[in-house]
Design a protein around this motif. Structure first.
Motif, short mmCIF file in Angstrom:
data_model
loop_
_atom_site.label_atom_id
_atom_site.label_comp_id
_atom_site.label_asym_id
_atom_site.label_seq_id
_atom_site.Cartn_x
_atom_site.Cartn_y
_atom_site.Cartn_z
N PRO A 80 6.18 1.45 1.20
CA PRO A 80 7.10 1.14 2.64
C PRO A 80 7.97 -0.12 2.35
CG PRO A 80 5.00 2.15 3.84
CD PRO A 80 4.51 1.63 2.57
N ILE A 81 9.41 0.17 2.70
CA ILE A 81 10.22 -1.22 2.78
C ILE A 81 9.81 -1.62 3.51
CG2 ILE A 81 12.84 -1.92 2.47
CD1 ILE A 81 12.92 0.67 0.71
N LEU A 82 9.72 -0.49 4.95
CA LEU A 82 9.79 -0.68 6.45
C LEU A 82 8.48 0.23 7.44
CD1 LEU A 82 11.15 -2.80 8.77
CD2 LEU A 82 12.82 -0.71 9.33
N ALA A 83 8.10 -0.12 7.78
CA ALA A 83 6.44 -0.12 8.49
C ALA A 83 7.23 0.29 9.87
CB ALA A 83 5.61 -0.03 7.66
N PRO A 84 6.55 1.28 11.31
CA PRO A 84 6.65 1.62 12.25
C PRO A 84 5.80 0.50 12.33
CG PRO A 84 5.57 3.25 11.64
CD PRO A 84 5.38 2.95 10.26
N GLY A 85 6.43 -0.55 13.29
CA GLY A 85 5.91 -1.78 13.98
C GLY A 85 6.44 -3.09 13.60
N ALA A 89 -5.46 1.85 14.59
CA ALA A 89 -6.42 0.69 13.31
C ALA A 89 -5.32 0.01 14.10
CB ALA A 89 -7.43 0.65 12.34
N ILE A 90 -5.78 -2.28 13.03
CA ILE A 90 -4.27 -2.35 13.43
C ILE A 90 -4.27 -3.55 11.02
CG2 ILE A 90 -3.62 -4.91 14.49
CD1 ILE A 90 -4.03 -2.15 15.55
N PRO A 91 -3.29 -3.08 10.90
CA PRO A 91 -3.20 -3.98 9.65
C PRO A 91 -2.94 -5.58 10.32
CG PRO A 91 -0.70 -3.02 10.10
CD PRO A 91 -2.19 -3.00 11.44
N VAL A 92 -3.71 -6.40 8.96
CA VAL A 92 -3.90 -7.44 8.23
C VAL A 92 -3.50 -7.44 6.87
CG1 VAL A 92 -4.98 -9.32 8.05
CG2 VAL A 92 -5.58 -8.31 10.28
N TYR A 93 -2.62 -7.78 6.81
CA TYR A 93 -1.61 -7.52 5.81
C TYR A 93 -1.58 -9.07 5.03
CZ TYR A 93 1.02 -4.33 7.05
OH TYR A 93 1.37 -2.63 7.67
N VAL A 94 -2.40 -9.24 3.56
CA VAL A 94 -2.54 -9.44 2.49
C VAL A 94 -0.97 -9.89 1.53
CG1 VAL A 94 -3.34 -11.00 0.95
CG2 VAL A 94 -4.82 -10.06 2.64
N ASN A 95 -0.07 -10.49 1.72
CA ASN A 95 1.13 -10.12 0.99
C ASN A 95 1.07 -10.92 -0.06
OD1 ASN A 95 2.01 -9.55 3.40
ND2 ASN A 95 2.78 -12.04 4.08
N PRO A 96 1.51 -9.48 -0.94
CA PRO A 96 1.59 -9.91 -1.80
C PRO A 96 2.61 -10.51 -2.75
CG PRO A 96 2.28 -7.97 -2.02
CD PRO A 96 2.37 -8.31 -0.38
N GLN A 97 1.47 -11.20 -3.73
CA GLN A 97 2.97 -12.67 -4.99
C GLN A 97 3.78 -11.83 -5.69
OE1 GLN A 97 2.76 -15.46 -4.39
NE2 GLN A 97 0.53 -15.08 -2.94
N VAL A 138 0.89 -1.17 0.33
CA VAL A 138 -0.11 0.08 0.09
C VAL A 138 1.03 1.70 0.15
CG1 VAL A 138 -2.26 -0.85 1.46
CG2 VAL A 138 -0.47 -0.17 2.80
N HIS A 139 0.47 2.17 -0.32
CA HIS A 139 1.25 3.68 -0.43
C HIS A 139 1.07 3.92 1.33
CE1 HIS A 139 1.75 8.39 -0.79
NE2 HIS A 139 2.47 7.43 -1.78
N ARG A 140 2.29 5.06 1.29
CA ARG A 140 2.17 5.63 2.86
C ARG A 140 1.14 5.94 3.73
NH1 ARG A 140 6.76 10.22 3.35
NH2 ARG A 140 5.92 9.92 5.46
N SER A 141 0.11 6.64 2.60
CA SER A 141 -0.80 7.49 2.97
C SER A 141 -1.57 5.84 4.30
CB SER A 141 -1.59 8.38 2.65
OG SER A 141 -1.95 6.72 1.18
N ALA A 142 -2.22 5.31 3.24
CA ALA A 142 -2.58 4.69 3.71
C ALA A 142 -2.39 4.04 4.86
CB ALA A 142 -2.96 3.04 3.34
N ILE A 143 -0.76 3.63 5.79
CA ILE A 143 -0.58 3.17 7.02
C ILE A 143 -0.40 4.68 8.44
CG2 ILE A 143 1.39 2.53 7.89
CD1 ILE A 143 1.70 1.10 6.02
N VAL A 191 -8.23 -2.18 -1.26
CA VAL A 191 -7.50 -2.85 -2.80
C VAL A 191 -6.57 -2.19 -3.39
CG1 VAL A 191 -8.22 -4.55 -4.43
CG2 VAL A 191 -9.05 -4.42 -2.58
N ASN A 192 -5.63 -1.86 -3.89
CA ASN A 192 -5.22 -1.30 -4.85
C ASN A 192 -5.53 -1.43 -5.85
OD1 ASN A 192 -2.40 -0.19 -2.96
ND2 ASN A 192 -1.28 -1.71 -3.32
#
Length: 482
Positions: free
Chosen positions: A441-446, A129-137, A116-121, A168-169
């Motif tokens: 992000p390559i790396l995000a807070p948390g 709120a807490i993200p639940v990541y669907v790690n993209p292929q 996702v774009h940094r704006s979402a995080i 969703v992107n």
């Protein structure tokens, strides 16, 4: 009263009425139609500063629209097949954040792809709120993140049935689209909202040969970058809502963060551009599609480069492809995308959208001409001839699966300490690290910092990627949770 039809532009019409009234301005802005700042007037033009005005009765008010802005938003909603549209003057960043803040609150879960774009995080930092990541292929050859597989979204919903929304992107920066209709059907069956980051999908609403738009797929909200492929001024965007979203509440959320001094330059550009797309969109994007098809064919004929397109579609992680995107794989000539990006700008006076460690994106729009495409193709051919090298020492671009230790808000506001970046492995980041553009992000807070992530950061920095998000702008140190 005139009927509201797509050949109207209510904000533009109101500004023209204001100019004819020859008002004496005893309000802000202080440049007073440019008279108080001749240098600015000479640079931007008197016509521009004449309409750089404040809210007034005849021009309506973006915070509480009851006349011309309300009408312009109604026309935008109609053009984009939405129940309601909001003019956004803080870019699509503000639209994405308003969308997320509407859908989730502190402690709620939201399912989203990690790319996702940094704006979402950032929105999660604001609301808790807490993200639940669907790690993209990943496409292992191209080194790009793909779309969300429907089965992986279904798995995330099974594991987190209490999630409130799915983001969703549509599409990704590179043009990859997920099966949005299937994801909407799945999420709605479990009582979840669907939010679409459509920053790069404005044109989907105006041509039959492009992927499905968020509103047509039944999404609840979509953030639209009109200033990208829609032709409006930079920083002007739209937030679209479907019929199941309470527009009044969304407006309250927008007003928490959006300026009370809405720019009429930006709003009039949204109004004019919406009219242009509504009346001429299919013709406009037919020309863009033809230009990009020509460019793709010519670039692939050079050899070495790979300008990819619909042949990537697999009906799953790449459910569809936005063929207006001129995405070019550069690694076969031994150069990272960012290196080709720099050469094009520095040696050939060609500014492309961005380069990463394996790809280059040239953004093509209605403003481009065949001779511009030919100049780009010629420059790429010369770069291959003069600068190509073996690719043996190039880092292979792969998706790095993040370990989320805590939510972004908790990490961002936690007690933190700066450490030399080479000593941060194993610690939890309290800030972002990303290449901009695209701002993913390559790396995000948390998230836990790993040796693999540090290797990627060092390589991207060495190749010339603009690294952003950190307090230390040199990236010698990184803030971690204590």
């Amino acid at each position: 009263m005139q009927e509201l039809t797509q050949d109207r532009a209510p904000v533009l019409e109101a500004l023209e009425r204001m100019k004819r009234a020859r008002l004496v301005p005893f309000d802000v802005p202080g440049h007073k139609r440019g008279r108080g700042n001749p240098e600015l007037r000479d640079f931007l033009g008197a016509a521009c500063l004449d309409v750089d005005v404040n809210s007034m009765k005849m021009l309506d008010n973006l915070c509480h629209p009851v006349s011309v802005i309300r009408d312009a938003e109604a026309l935008a909603a109609d053009a984009f097949h939405a129940a309601h549209a909001f003019f956004m003057v803080g870019g699509t960043t503000s639209a994405v954040q308003a969308m997320v803040l509407t859908a989730v609150h502190r402690g709620d879960k939201i399912i989203m792809p990690r790319n996702v774009h940094r704006s979402a995080i950032n929105a999660l930092i604001l609301c808790g709120a807490i993200p639940v990541y669907v790690n993209p292929q990943m496409d292992k050859t191209l080194g790009i993140s793909l779309g969300m597989k429907v089965e992986e979204v279904a798995d995330a919903i099974r594991r987190h049935p209490d999630a409130k929304a799915v983001l969703v992107n549509n599409p990704t920066y590179y043009g990859i689209c997920s099966d949005l209709r299937a994801i909407v059907k799945l999420a709605h069956a479990h009582g979840m909202l669907v939010l679409a980051d459509e920053a790069h999908g404005t044109h989907f609403y105006f041509h039959k040969d492009l992927p499905v738009s968020a509103m047509d797929a039944g999404a609840d909200m979509a953030a639209i970058s009109m200033h990208k492929s829609g032709g409006s001024l930079t920083q002007s965007s739209l937030l679209l809502c479907g019929p199941g979203v309470h527009a009044g509440y969304v407006h309250q959320i927008i007003n928490i963060t959006q300026t009370t001094s809405g720019s009429y330059l930006l709003m009039s550009s949204l109004d004019i551009s919406r009219r242009n797309l509504a009346l001429h969109g299919e013709e406009i994007f037919s020309k863009v599609l033809d230009l990009v098809a020509y460019a793709r064919e010519e670039i692939n004929a050079i050899g070495g480069y790979y300008a990819y397109g619909r042949e990537l579609i697999d009906g799953d992680a790449i459910y569809d492809f936005d063929t207006t995107k001129l995405s070019i794989f550069t690694r076969p000539i031994g150069l990272a995308g960012i290196e080709v990006y720099d050469l094009l700008r520095d040696e050939y006076d060609i500014q492309t959208e961005f380069g990463d460690i394996a790809n280059l994106l040239a953004y093509v729009s209605v403003g481009d001409r065949p001779k511009d495409i030919e100049r780009l193709v010629a420059a790429l051919a010369e770069i291959r001839r003069n600068y190509s090298k073996p690719q043996a020492k190039m880092l292979k671009a792969e998706y790095i699966d993040p370990e989320v230790v805590c939510g972004p808000q908790e990490a961002f506001y936690a007690t933190k300490e700066p450490l030399p970046i080479e000593k941060t492995a194993g610690r939890v980041s309290s800030e972002f690290v990303m290449c901009y553009p695209p701002g993913i992000p390559i790396l995000a807070p948390g998230e836990r910092i790993t040796d693999e992530i540090l290797t990627y950061i060092r390589y991207a920095k060495k190749k010339g990627c603009q690294m952003t998000g950190t307090e230390d702008m040199t990236l010698r140190t990184l803030n971690v949770m204590k």
